[in-house]
Design an enzyme around this catalytic site. Sequence first.
Site, PDB file in Angstrom:
ATOM      1  N   PRO A   9      -4.051  -2.284  -1.373  1.00 28.53           N
ATOM      2  CA  PRO A   9      -5.192  -2.800  -0.614  1.00 28.53           C
ATOM      3  C   PRO A   9      -4.832  -3.413   0.739  1.00 28.53           C
ATOM      4  CG  PRO A   9      -4.755  -4.169  -2.540  1.00 28.53           C
ATOM      5  CD  PRO A   9      -3.928  -2.931  -2.691  1.00 28.53           C
ATOM      6  N   ASN A  10      -5.668  -3.096   1.701  1.00 32.77           N
ATOM      7  CA  ASN A  10      -5.620  -3.637   3.063  1.00 32.77           C
ATOM      8  C   ASN A  10      -4.486  -3.070   3.922  1.00 32.77           C
ATOM      9  OD1 ASN A  10      -7.897  -5.458   2.697  1.00 32.77           O
ATOM     10  ND2 ASN A  10      -6.539  -6.586   1.330  1.00 32.77           N
ATOM     11  N   ARG A  17      -4.292  -5.584  11.354  1.00 31.17           N
ATOM     12  CA  ARG A  17      -4.396  -6.674  10.396  1.00 31.17           C
ATOM     13  C   ARG A  17      -3.260  -7.681  10.608  1.00 31.17           C
ATOM     14  NH1 ARG A  17      -2.220  -6.269   4.240  1.00 31.17           N
ATOM     15  NH2 ARG A  17      -3.012  -8.265   3.542  1.00 31.17           N
ATOM     16  N   TYR A  22       2.332  -8.780   9.839  1.00 33.54           N
ATOM     17  CA  TYR A  22       2.623  -7.439   9.341  1.00 33.54           C
ATOM     18  C   TYR A  22       3.083  -6.446  10.420  1.00 33.54           C
ATOM     19  CZ  TYR A  22       0.308  -9.301   5.217  1.00 33.54           C
ATOM     20  OH  TYR A  22      -0.023 -10.079   4.136  1.00 33.54           O
ATOM     21  N   ASN A  73       4.124  -0.489  -2.189  1.00 34.09           N
ATOM     22  CA  ASN A  73       3.658  -1.775  -1.671  1.00 34.09           C
ATOM     23  C   ASN A  73       2.281  -1.982  -2.280  1.00 34.09           C
ATOM     24  OD1 ASN A  73       2.764  -4.025  -0.342  1.00 34.09           O
ATOM     25  ND2 ASN A  73       3.418  -3.369   1.697  1.00 34.09           N
ATOM     26  N   ALA A  76      -1.806  -7.294  -2.356  1.00 36.26           N
ATOM     27  CA  ALA A  76      -2.115  -8.497  -3.145  1.00 36.26           C
ATOM     28  C   ALA A  76      -2.114  -8.225  -4.648  1.00 36.26           C
ATOM     29  CB  ALA A  76      -3.458  -9.073  -2.710  1.00 36.26           C
ATOM     30  N   GLU A  97       9.708  -1.934  -5.416  1.00 30.35           N
ATOM     31  CA  GLU A  97       8.666  -2.807  -4.853  1.00 30.35           C
ATOM     32  C   GLU A  97       9.020  -3.149  -3.401  1.00 30.35           C
ATOM     33  OE1 GLU A  97       8.615  -6.642  -6.727  1.00 30.35           O
ATOM     34  OE2 GLU A  97       6.923  -7.359  -5.530  1.00 30.35           O
ATOM     35  N   HIS A  99       7.640  -5.070   0.365  1.00 31.83           N
ATOM     36  CA  HIS A  99       6.711  -5.891   1.156  1.00 31.83           C
ATOM     37  C   HIS A  99       7.202  -5.962   2.587  1.00 31.83           C
ATOM     38  CE1 HIS A  99       4.708  -7.048  -2.485  1.00 31.83           C
ATOM     39  NE2 HIS A  99       5.898  -7.312  -3.012  1.00 31.83           N
ATOM     40  N   SER A 101       6.215  -8.393   4.733  1.00 37.51           N
ATOM     41  CA  SER A 101       6.482  -9.805   4.990  1.00 37.51           C
ATOM     42  C   SER A 101       7.424 -10.357   3.923  1.00 37.51           C
ATOM     43  CB  SER A 101       5.168 -10.592   4.988  1.00 37.51           C
ATOM     44  OG  SER A 101       4.569 -10.546   3.702  1.00 37.51           O
ATOM     45  N   ARG A 106       5.968 -17.538   2.112  1.00 36.21           N
ATOM     46  CA  ARG A 106       4.552 -17.707   2.449  1.00 36.21           C
ATOM     47  C   ARG A 106       3.838 -18.595   1.412  1.00 36.21           C
ATOM     48  NH1 ARG A 106       2.115 -12.037   3.693  1.00 36.21           N
ATOM     49  NH2 ARG A 106       0.463 -13.379   4.505  1.00 36.21           N
ATOM     50  N   ARG A 110       1.925 -16.008  -3.423  1.00 38.55           N
ATOM     51  CA  ARG A 110       2.688 -14.787  -3.102  1.00 38.55           C
ATOM     52  C   ARG A 110       4.093 -14.812  -3.691  1.00 38.55           C
ATOM     53  NH1 ARG A 110      -0.750 -12.298   0.707  1.00 38.55           N
ATOM     54  NH2 ARG A 110      -1.803 -13.866   1.965  1.00 38.55           N
TER      55      ARG A 110
HETATM   56  C1  DQA Z   1       2.270  -7.561   1.373  1.00 35.62           C
HETATM   57  C2  DQA Z   1       2.324  -9.016   0.914  1.00 35.62           C
HETATM   58  C3  DQA Z   1       1.151  -9.355   0.008  1.00 35.62           C
HETATM   59  O1  DQA Z   1       1.210 -10.703  -0.380  1.00 35.62           O
HETATM   60  C4  DQA Z   1      -0.144  -9.121   0.748  1.00 35.62           C
HETATM   61  O2  DQA Z   1      -1.237  -9.387  -0.101  1.00 35.62           O
HETATM   62  C5  DQA Z   1      -0.239  -7.779   1.365  1.00 35.62           C
HETATM   63  C6  DQA Z   1       0.941  -7.228   2.018  1.00 35.62           C
HETATM   64  C7  DQA Z   1       3.380  -7.235   2.387  1.00 35.62           C
HETATM   65  O3  DQA Z   1       3.632  -6.067   2.604  1.00 35.62           O
HETATM   66  O4  DQA Z   1       3.967  -8.143   2.983  1.00 35.62           O
HETATM   67  O5  DQA Z   1      -1.292  -7.163   1.391  1.00 35.62           O
HETATM   68  O6  DQA Z   1       2.471  -6.724   0.235  1.00 35.62           O
END
Ligand code: DQA
Length: 145
Positions: A9-10, A17, A22, A73, A76, A97, A99, A101, A106, A110
């Site tokens: 998501p996102n 964003r 990011y 990735n 959330a 896995e 990420h 960030s 953070r 997270r």
């Molecule tokens: C993320 C970190 C997650 O906490 C966040 O909700 C994201 C992006 C990252 O790539 O840093 O959507 O996965």
Amino acid sequence: MKILVLNGPNLNLLGEREPNIYGDNSLSSINEALAKKAAEMGFETAFFQSNGEGAIIDVLHDARRDCAGVILNAGAYTHYSYAIRDAIAAIKIPVIEVHLSNVDSREEFRKTSVIAPVCKGSISGFGKFSYDLALIALAKLLRGE
Ligand code: DQA
């Protein structure tokens, strides 16, 4: 051998964003660069992004048939989706896995990854290079190096 690069998501909004967190790169530009690197390393790639938990689970299930490994990735969902965790545990192929960030630097929520225990390993905090590092790790794993 095919590697699935799966974003949750996102992450379709990468580039616009929260670029301070990011980065400025779009998901398609990250994917294009990754496809090129993977091809140079002798791997095929497939890419998928969804904002929905069910779609991510379906794609993980399908990957067990034709992919050798997954770079994930989960956005959330990482922090609370037991359903995605169970899907990873259900398939036999390795999942890395990723990420962009550094999730441990953070907010408190997270710092928990419910998927980490069922993933082969986790890479966090290197921006778009997190995907490159995951690719290198997965390639070594799949080649048995
Ligand atoms: C993320 C970190 C997650 O906490 C966040 O909700 C994201 C992006 C990252 O790539 O840093 O959507 O996965």
